[in-house]
Motif scaffolding. Structure first.
Motif, PDB file in Angstrom:
ATOM      1  N   PHE A  23      55.666  71.826  39.145  1.00 23.79           N
ATOM      2  CA  PHE A  23      54.843  70.759  38.943  1.00 23.79           C
ATOM      3  C   PHE A  23      53.555  71.019  39.912  1.00 23.79           C
ATOM      4  O   PHE A  23      53.759  71.575  41.030  1.00 23.79           O
ATOM      5  CB  PHE A  23      55.127  69.412  39.299  1.00 23.79           C
ATOM      6  N   PRO A  24      52.399  70.207  39.340  1.00 25.46           N
ATOM      7  CA  PRO A  24      51.214  70.488  40.461  1.00 25.46           C
ATOM      8  C   PRO A  24      51.322  69.565  41.549  1.00 25.46           C
ATOM      9  O   PRO A  24      52.040  68.567  41.404  1.00 25.46           O
ATOM     10  CB  PRO A  24      50.001  70.056  39.506  1.00 25.46           C
ATOM     11  N   ASP A  25      50.823  69.827  42.643  1.00 24.81           N
ATOM     12  CA  ASP A  25      51.014  69.153  43.818  1.00 24.81           C
ATOM     13  C   ASP A  25      49.829  67.915  43.743  1.00 24.81           C
ATOM     14  O   ASP A  25      49.023  68.294  43.872  1.00 24.81           O
ATOM     15  CB  ASP A  25      50.914  70.081  45.335  1.00 24.81           C
ATOM     16  N   VAL A  26      50.490  66.643  43.823  1.00 24.37           N
ATOM     17  CA  VAL A  26      49.511  65.614  43.692  1.00 24.37           C
ATOM     18  C   VAL A  26      49.459  64.885  44.962  1.00 24.37           C
ATOM     19  O   VAL A  26      48.721  63.656  45.110  1.00 24.37           O
ATOM     20  CB  VAL A  26      49.823  64.579  42.568  1.00 24.37           C
ATOM     21  N   SER A  27      50.165  65.341  45.885  1.00 25.70           N
ATOM     22  CA  SER A  27      50.115  64.297  47.299  1.00 25.70           C
ATOM     23  C   SER A  27      48.729  64.189  47.666  1.00 25.70           C
ATOM     24  O   SER A  27      48.650  63.218  48.612  1.00 25.70           O
ATOM     25  CB  SER A  27      51.003  65.059  48.105  1.00 25.70           C
ATOM     26  N   GLY A  28      47.911  65.075  47.699  1.00 27.98           N
ATOM     27  CA  GLY A  28      46.547  64.943  48.266  1.00 27.98           C
ATOM     28  C   GLY A  28      45.387  64.095  47.306  1.00 27.98           C
ATOM     29  O   GLY A  28      44.379  63.969  47.773  1.00 27.98           O
ATOM     30  N   CYS A  29      45.696  63.917  46.201  1.00 26.05           N
ATOM     31  CA  CYS A  29      44.783  63.305  45.131  1.00 26.05           C
ATOM     32  C   CYS A  29      44.575  61.797  45.245  1.00 26.05           C
ATOM     33  O   CYS A  29      45.506  61.452  45.462  1.00 26.05           O
ATOM     34  CB  CYS A  29      45.168  63.874  43.649  1.00 26.05           C
ATOM     35  N   PRO A  30      43.189  61.661  45.540  1.00 25.15           N
ATOM     36  CA  PRO A  30      42.841  60.111  45.571  1.00 25.15           C
ATOM     37  C   PRO A  30      43.110  59.335  44.260  1.00 25.15           C
ATOM     38  O   PRO A  30      43.065  60.106  43.157  1.00 25.15           O
ATOM     39  CB  PRO A  30      41.331  60.176  45.707  1.00 25.15           C
ATOM     40  N   VAL A  31      43.468  58.235  43.993  1.00 23.74           N
ATOM     41  CA  VAL A  31      43.618  57.342  42.793  1.00 23.74           C
ATOM     42  C   VAL A  31      42.205  56.776  42.368  1.00 23.74           C
ATOM     43  O   VAL A  31      41.391  56.197  43.249  1.00 23.74           O
ATOM     44  CB  VAL A  31      44.714  56.170  43.075  1.00 23.74           C
ATOM     45  N   ALA A  32      41.836  57.045  41.283  1.00 25.25           N
ATOM     46  CA  ALA A  32      40.547  56.795  40.767  1.00 25.25           C
ATOM     47  C   ALA A  32      40.317  55.364  40.492  1.00 25.25           C
ATOM     48  O   ALA A  32      41.322  54.630  40.180  1.00 25.25           O
ATOM     49  CB  ALA A  32      40.361  57.448  39.368  1.00 25.25           C
ATOM     50  N   ARG A  33      39.205  54.651  40.349  1.00 24.31           N
ATOM     51  CA  ARG A  33      39.153  53.410  40.385  1.00 24.31           C
ATOM     52  C   ARG A  33      39.396  52.992  38.815  1.00 24.31           C
ATOM     53  O   ARG A  33      39.038  53.745  38.110  1.00 24.31           O
ATOM     54  CB  ARG A  33      37.627  52.807  40.557  1.00 24.31           C
ATOM     55  N   GLN A  34      39.748  51.712  38.551  1.00 27.97           N
ATOM     56  CA  GLN A  34      40.119  51.277  37.189  1.00 27.97           C
ATOM     57  C   GLN A  34      38.702  50.656  36.856  1.00 27.97           C
ATOM     58  O   GLN A  34      37.833  49.915  37.672  1.00 27.97           O
ATOM     59  CB  GLN A  34      41.243  50.486  37.049  1.00 27.97           C
ATOM     60  N   HIS A  35      38.503  50.737  35.482  1.00 29.02           N
ATOM     61  CA  HIS A  35      37.248  50.039  35.151  1.00 29.02           C
ATOM     62  C   HIS A  35      37.356  48.507  34.489  1.00 29.02           C
ATOM     63  O   HIS A  35      36.384  47.975  34.601  1.00 29.02           O
ATOM     64  CB  HIS A  35      36.866  50.878  34.070  1.00 29.02           C
ATOM     65  N   HIS A  36      38.574  47.984  34.335  1.00 29.28           N
ATOM     66  CA  HIS A  36      38.691  46.610  33.822  1.00 29.28           C
ATOM     67  C   HIS A  36      37.732  46.223  32.715  1.00 29.28           C
ATOM     68  O   HIS A  36      37.071  45.216  33.126  1.00 29.28           O
ATOM     69  CB  HIS A  36      38.417  45.672  34.951  1.00 29.28           C
ATOM     70  N   LEU A  37      37.632  47.045  31.849  1.00 26.31           N
ATOM     71  CA  LEU A  37      36.677  46.642  30.689  1.00 26.31           C
ATOM     72  C   LEU A  37      36.959  45.141  30.145  1.00 26.31           C
ATOM     73  O   LEU A  37      36.247  44.412  29.961  1.00 26.31           O
ATOM     74  CB  LEU A  37      36.769  47.738  29.694  1.00 26.31           C
ATOM     75  N   GLY A  38      38.354  45.046  29.770  1.00 24.73           N
ATOM     76  CA  GLY A  38      38.797  43.839  29.165  1.00 24.73           C
ATOM     77  C   GLY A  38      38.469  42.623  29.919  1.00 24.73           C
ATOM     78  O   GLY A  38      37.973  41.509  29.227  1.00 24.73           O
ATOM     79  N   ARG A  39      38.694  42.851  31.235  1.00 23.13           N
ATOM     80  CA  ARG A  39      38.473  41.647  32.106  1.00 23.13           C
ATOM     81  C   ARG A  39      36.710  41.238  32.024  1.00 23.13           C
ATOM     82  O   ARG A  39      36.402  40.014  31.936  1.00 23.13           O
ATOM     83  CB  ARG A  39      38.608  42.104  33.484  1.00 23.13           C
ATOM     84  N   TRP A  40      35.990  42.205  31.968  1.00 19.42           N
ATOM     85  CA  TRP A  40      34.714  42.016  32.032  1.00 19.42           C
ATOM     86  C   TRP A  40      34.127  41.229  30.818  1.00 19.42           C
ATOM     87  O   TRP A  40      33.246  40.176  30.606  1.00 19.42           O
ATOM     88  CB  TRP A  40      33.694  43.233  32.200  1.00 19.42           C
ATOM     89  N   THR A  41      34.827  41.671  29.564  1.00 20.93           N
ATOM     90  CA  THR A  41      34.438  41.095  28.329  1.00 20.93           C
ATOM     91  C   THR A  41      34.807  39.693  28.271  1.00 20.93           C
ATOM     92  O   THR A  41      34.067  38.724  27.842  1.00 20.93           O
ATOM     93  CB  THR A  41      35.369  41.823  27.094  1.00 20.93           C
ATOM     94  N   ALA A  42      35.868  39.392  28.893  1.00 21.47           N
ATOM     95  CA  ALA A  42      36.580  38.067  29.108  1.00 21.47           C
ATOM     96  C   ALA A  42      35.466  37.243  29.701  1.00 21.47           C
ATOM     97  O   ALA A  42      35.121  36.064  29.322  1.00 21.47           O
ATOM     98  CB  ALA A  42      38.002  38.034  29.633  1.00 21.47           C
ATOM     99  N   VAL A  43      35.208  37.831  30.946  1.00 22.19           N
ATOM    100  CA  VAL A  43      34.081  36.856  31.809  1.00 22.19           C
ATOM    101  C   VAL A  43      32.939  36.337  30.856  1.00 22.19           C
ATOM    102  O   VAL A  43      32.351  35.366  31.007  1.00 22.19           O
ATOM    103  CB  VAL A  43      33.827  37.837  33.085  1.00 22.19           C
ATOM    104  N   VAL A  44      32.416  37.591  30.191  1.00 24.92           N
ATOM    105  CA  VAL A  44      31.077  37.279  29.307  1.00 24.92           C
ATOM    106  C   VAL A  44      31.314  36.228  28.391  1.00 24.92           C
ATOM    107  O   VAL A  44      30.715  35.196  28.164  1.00 24.92           O
ATOM    108  CB  VAL A  44      30.438  38.456  28.742  1.00 24.92           C
ATOM    109  N   VAL A  45      32.681  36.256  27.703  1.00 20.81           N
ATOM    110  CA  VAL A  45      32.769  35.217  26.628  1.00 20.81           C
ATOM    111  C   VAL A  45      32.933  33.884  27.288  1.00 20.81           C
ATOM    112  O   VAL A  45      32.363  32.825  26.617  1.00 20.81           O
ATOM    113  CB  VAL A  45      34.117  35.903  25.932  1.00 20.81           C
ATOM    114  N   MET A  46      33.747  33.785  28.242  1.00 25.25           N
ATOM    115  CA  MET A  46      33.836  32.437  29.015  1.00 25.25           C
ATOM    116  C   MET A  46      32.657  32.019  29.340  1.00 25.25           C
ATOM    117  O   MET A  46      32.518  30.727  29.171  1.00 25.25           O
ATOM    118  CB  MET A  46      34.658  32.711  30.179  1.00 25.25           C
ATOM    119  N   LEU A  47      31.717  32.747  30.096  1.00 28.63           N
ATOM    120  CA  LEU A  47      30.499  32.197  30.610  1.00 28.63           C
ATOM    121  C   LEU A  47      29.388  31.511  29.392  1.00 28.63           C
ATOM    122  O   LEU A  47      29.037  30.503  29.525  1.00 28.63           O
ATOM    123  CB  LEU A  47      29.719  33.258  31.059  1.00 28.63           C
TER     124      LEU A  47
END
Lengths: 296, 258
Positions: A23-47
């Motif tokens: 398997f490839p060695d992943v011990s040094g890889c950083p974790v990418a940011r999540q985008h939370h698209l659904g969360r932003w949609t909900a914020v707009v709808v609620m506002l």
């Protein structure tokens, strides 16, 4: 939540090269940011929805100046005081009856058990408003009440709006509270009852010192719920002419027709009272969680 | 208290049913003052029920149990037995201390508060002397530094030692132990047994329901083997554990030891 992508435990030991190569060695890889698209949609709808709601009230026919004018009106404040005092008094009566009924229900005596069950059955089984009317009209059944030879009075003189509201709300509340308290008592381990007995405690002492302090942790959250419910249920006592806040607000709008404005005044006061209670309940809960450990 | 020629505990033909289950079948047993008695047997053999009958957590269907010179649970008046009121039963229980399998410490009280609860609430002692004695008891069970800990912050072995101190704080004439080490992790058993050994050496009368055969062999004055609600064999540890006469005792011991 952070993801653990490092190899499982045991990796401190020299790794077998064959597995590492599979398997490839992943011990040094950083974790990418999540985008939370659904969360932003909900914020707009609620506002948007909140904005529409705010706009609707802003152009609606509400004279806010009347809300301000009546917010501190003496009749409203007097009604608020009546509401709060009645809620506290009825809750006190309800807790007293609730403890008594819960202890009776869990006693080995079948007559006490049946009495407790009958009480809960009747007062949970009929509407509070009906019970308020029953108490208020008690004079129709018993024109005079009293203790023979000691004290006697005409029922209409005794059964004032205050008395009818207190009995109607408190006795009804007792039926609900007894179930909350019984649940709390049942939540305490049977070994606690036995340990209390084993050091020579009587039933009453063990209830007071061992069982209730532990049951309180379970009792308090639903009891807080009950109390908040009761504060609002006091508004039903306006039917027996009890001068609580909603009753007094109605009396004002019967005269000046500012219906919505006065209902808003009452609503804000109810919200204020309930908002003050929430942190109080939290303090009480902390007080009774002693020894429950840091994990609770 | 004057030394009585009569036994401290006398159990006479006790019967107990739980529904259809016959838990005790005519058990009779005497325990002398200062004696350490271990009761062994498979689960369901009635040993815990017998222990609970002695301090009236269970009530026998028939038979009599005498503790410290008193008939437990009843008053004899005019050839009839009258059930004692609850506060009298509570008073009788003070003669015995009980240590439970699952400790049953009061979780809302610290170790120290657990120990002084009985002396303050039941015996009506003053707080200062109760606290002083509780601290001595905590030191005796090796937990002088844990007085302010809640049970949730104590290990099983520490909790059980606090439970022993709590029972001792009532100055019982008799200590009952209901499988006191069965709920403990193996490495914590020794510290509890050590406290019990010290207690036995101090002359306390003890009835111990246990699976710890090594403890029974070393500490007990007498070992009782129970099976199906009856006493099968009783005698010195060497005799009952080393050279059992009854086939059922032999079968139990070989099953436990192997």
């Amino acid at each position: 939540m952070s993801r653990d992508l490092s190899p499982p435990a045991g990796s401190a030991e020299p790794e077998p090269p064959l597995i590492a190569a599979a398997f490839p060695d992943v011990s040094g890889c950083p974790v990418a940011r999540q985008h939370h698209l659904g969360r932003w949609t909900a914020v707009v709808v609620m506002l948007v929805l909140l904005g529409l709601l705010g706009h609707a009230f802003a152009i609606g026919q509400i004279e806010w100046v009347f809300v301000g004018r009546f917010f501190f009106a003496p009749v409203i404040l007097w009604g608020l005081l009546n509401t709060v005092v009645m809620a506290v008094a009825a809750m006190a009566l309800g807790i007293a009856l609730g403890i008594l009924t819960a202890v009776m229900r869990l006693s080995p005596n079948p007559v006490l058990q049946a009495t407790a069950m009958g009480y809960v059955w009747f007062f949970r089984g009929t509407p509070v408003m009906l019970q308020l009317l029953l108490w208020f009209n008690l004079a129709l059944v018993f024109p005079a009440i009293g203790i023979p030879g000691l004290w006697e009075a005409r029922t209409v003189d005794v059964m004032t709006p205050v008395m009818a509201a207190l009995l109607g709300l408190g006795i009804n509340q007792g039926a609900y509270t007894s179930e909350v308290i019984r649940a709390g008592m049942l939540s305490v381990d049977i070994g606690q009852y036995e340990a209390a007995k084993a050091i020579g405690m009587t039933r009453l002492t063990s209830l007071r010192r061992i069982i209730f302090p532990q049951a309180m942790r379970v009792i308090l959250p639903p009891l807080g719920n009950e109390f908040i419910g009761l504060i609002k249920t006091t508004s039903l006592a306006s039917i027996v002419q009890f001068a609580e806040i909603l009753h007094n607000a109605q009396n004002i709008y019967y005269a000046n027709s500012r219906v919505i404005e006065l209902l808003i005044v009452a609503a804000i006061w109810y919200l204020i009272v309930v908002s003050i209670l929430t942190p109080l309940q939290h303090l009480l809960e902390k007080r009774f969680s002693r020894g429950a450990g840091a994990h609770r | 208290m004057s030394r009585d020629a009569r036994p401290l505990v006398s159990i006479v033909s006790v019967e107990k049913h739980f529904g259809a289950f016959h838990a005790l079948r005519g058990v009779s047993l005497d325990v002398a003052e200062g004696e350490v008695l271990c009761i062994i047997g498979a689960s369901g053999s009635g040993k815990t029920t017998l222990l609970r009958c002695i301090n009236q957590l269970a009530v026998p269907d028939s038979g009599a149990i005498w503790v410290a010179g008193e008939l437990t649970g009843y008053r004899l008046a005019g050839e009839r037995l009258h059930r004692l009121p609850e506060h009298e039963i509570a008073r009788q229980r003070r003669a015995t201390g009980m240590v439970f399998q699952r400790f049953n410490l009061f979780p809302h009280m610290t170790a120290l508060e657990n120990i002084i609860e009985g002396p303050l609430q039941v015996l009506g002692r003053d707080r200062a002397s109760a606290v002083a004695e509780a601290k001595e008891l905590l030191a005796r069970v090796g937990l002088a530094d844990k007085a302010g800990n809640y049970p949730a912050n104590l290990s099983g072995g520490q909790q059980q030692r606090v439970a022993i101190a709590r029972a001792l704080a009532m100055h019982p004439q008799l200590m009952l132990f209901d499988e006191p080490t069965s709920a403990l992790d193996p490495e914590l058993v020794g510290e509890v047994l050590a406290v019990m050994k010290e207690l036995a050496a101090s002359g306390m009368t003890m009835i111990v329901v246990t699976h710890e055969l090594a403890f029974a062999r070393e500490v007990a004055d007498r070992v009782v083997f129970m099976d199906h609600g009856a006493i099968v064999e009783a005698g010195s540890p060497a005799q009952v554990l080393g050279a059992p006469k009854e086939a059922r005792t032999q079968a139990f011991l070989s099953a436990v030891i192997s």
